[in-house]
Enzyme design. Sequence first.
Site, PDB file in Angstrom:
ATOM      1  N   SER A  87       0.832  -1.205   0.000  1.00  0.00           N
ATOM      2  CA  SER A  87       0.000   0.000   0.000  1.00  0.00           C
ATOM      3  C   SER A  87       0.866   1.256   0.000  1.00  0.00           C
ATOM      4  O   SER A  87       1.580   1.511  -0.969  1.00  0.00           O
ATOM      5  CB  SER A  87      -0.984  -0.031   1.183  1.00  0.00           C
ATOM      6  OG  SER A  87      -1.962   0.965   1.053  1.00  0.00           O
ATOM      7  N   HIS A 193      -8.876   0.777   0.455  1.00  0.00           N
ATOM      8  CA  HIS A 193      -8.788  -0.214  -0.622  1.00  0.00           C
ATOM      9  C   HIS A 193     -10.139  -0.873  -0.896  1.00  0.00           C
ATOM     10  O   HIS A 193     -10.246  -2.093  -1.000  1.00  0.00           O
ATOM     11  CB  HIS A 193      -7.720  -1.267  -0.303  1.00  0.00           C
ATOM     12  CG  HIS A 193      -6.341  -0.686  -0.225  1.00  0.00           C
ATOM     13  ND1 HIS A 193      -5.665  -0.221  -1.329  1.00  0.00           N
ATOM     14  CD2 HIS A 193      -5.522  -0.456   0.829  1.00  0.00           C
ATOM     15  CE1 HIS A 193      -4.488   0.265  -0.958  1.00  0.00           C
ATOM     16  NE2 HIS A 193      -4.383   0.136   0.344  1.00  0.00           N
TER      17      HIS A 193
END
Length: 286
Positions: A87, A193
Site C-alpha cells: 500500500s 482499498h
Amino acid sequence: MISYIFPGQGSQIKGMGGKLFDEFKEVTEQADDTLGYSIKKLCLEDPDMNLSQTQYTQPALYVVNALCYLKKIKEVGCKPDFVAGHSLGEYNALLAAEAFTFEAGLQLVIKRGELMSKATGGGMAAVIGLNKEQIFDILQENNLKNIDMANYNSPAQIVISGPKTDIDYAKPIFETNKGVTMFIPLNTSGAFHSRYMAEAKKEFAVFLEPFAFSVLSMPVISNVHASPYKQSAIKQNLIEQITSPVKWAESIQYLMNTGAMNFAEIGPGRVLMGLIQRIKRETGVT
C-alpha cells in the site's frame, strides 16, 4: 537475487527512525520544509498523538522508509534486484526505483494521506484462516454486500473493508465459522482499498495530473496487478491503488517464481517478513 520490501500503514510506531534523522540531516530538513513541521519530533516524541492519524502516518512512514533505504544502501553498497511495497510502502518502492525525487514522492503521499483521512465511518478487519473463495461465499450467503476484500496478505490472511457497522455486524458471523482462527478489527478510520474510497481516488487523479514520472531504474511490483509496473501505467496504477485490493500474497509469489529470492524489509517493524513466512507456509514453499 534480493527484493527490498517496504511496509505501509499499520507499521508505524513511536520512536521509529531513531538516529536516522540526524544521520541523514539534509533529507530530514527537506521533509520538514515540505511538511511544515518536524518529522523527527512527530516520530520520536509524537507530542500531539498524531502519529496514528492517516494524514500524519503516511508521510511519517514514507520518510522513515526512505531513510531506512538510504541507510541500507550505504551499508551494502548496491541496489536490490526488485522492490515492492505494501500500500503506502509502494511509494517507497517507486522512490527506490527513481520514479520521482524524495520531495515529489512526499508531496504525493501528503495528498494521499489527506484524502484518505477524509473517509470516515469505515472499518477494516483481518480474517485469518479462510481463503478468498471461502470469504466471498460467507459474504454472499449472509448478504454482506457492502463489504469488499481489501488486502490479500497471504492465502489465508485477508483483510475486509466496508462501513464500520457492517464490519461489526460481520464479526460474530465470521467468528462462528469453524475455519476462522481469528477476526481482528483494525484501527482505521476509513474503509481503505475498497469502493468507499472512490471520492479520494477521483480527487487524487486530479492532483496527479501534472506529475511526470522518470524511467524506472529497477522492477517495481504493483499492488494492483501483482506484476512489474509498466512505465506508461505508473500514474494509473497509483490512482487505482486507492480503491483496488492489495495483492500482496500474489506479489510475493510472483517474486518467488522469478528464481531464488531473498527478501529484506526496509522500514520499521517486521510485519511483511512475517507475512512472507506465512505465504511460504500456506503455499508449501520451503
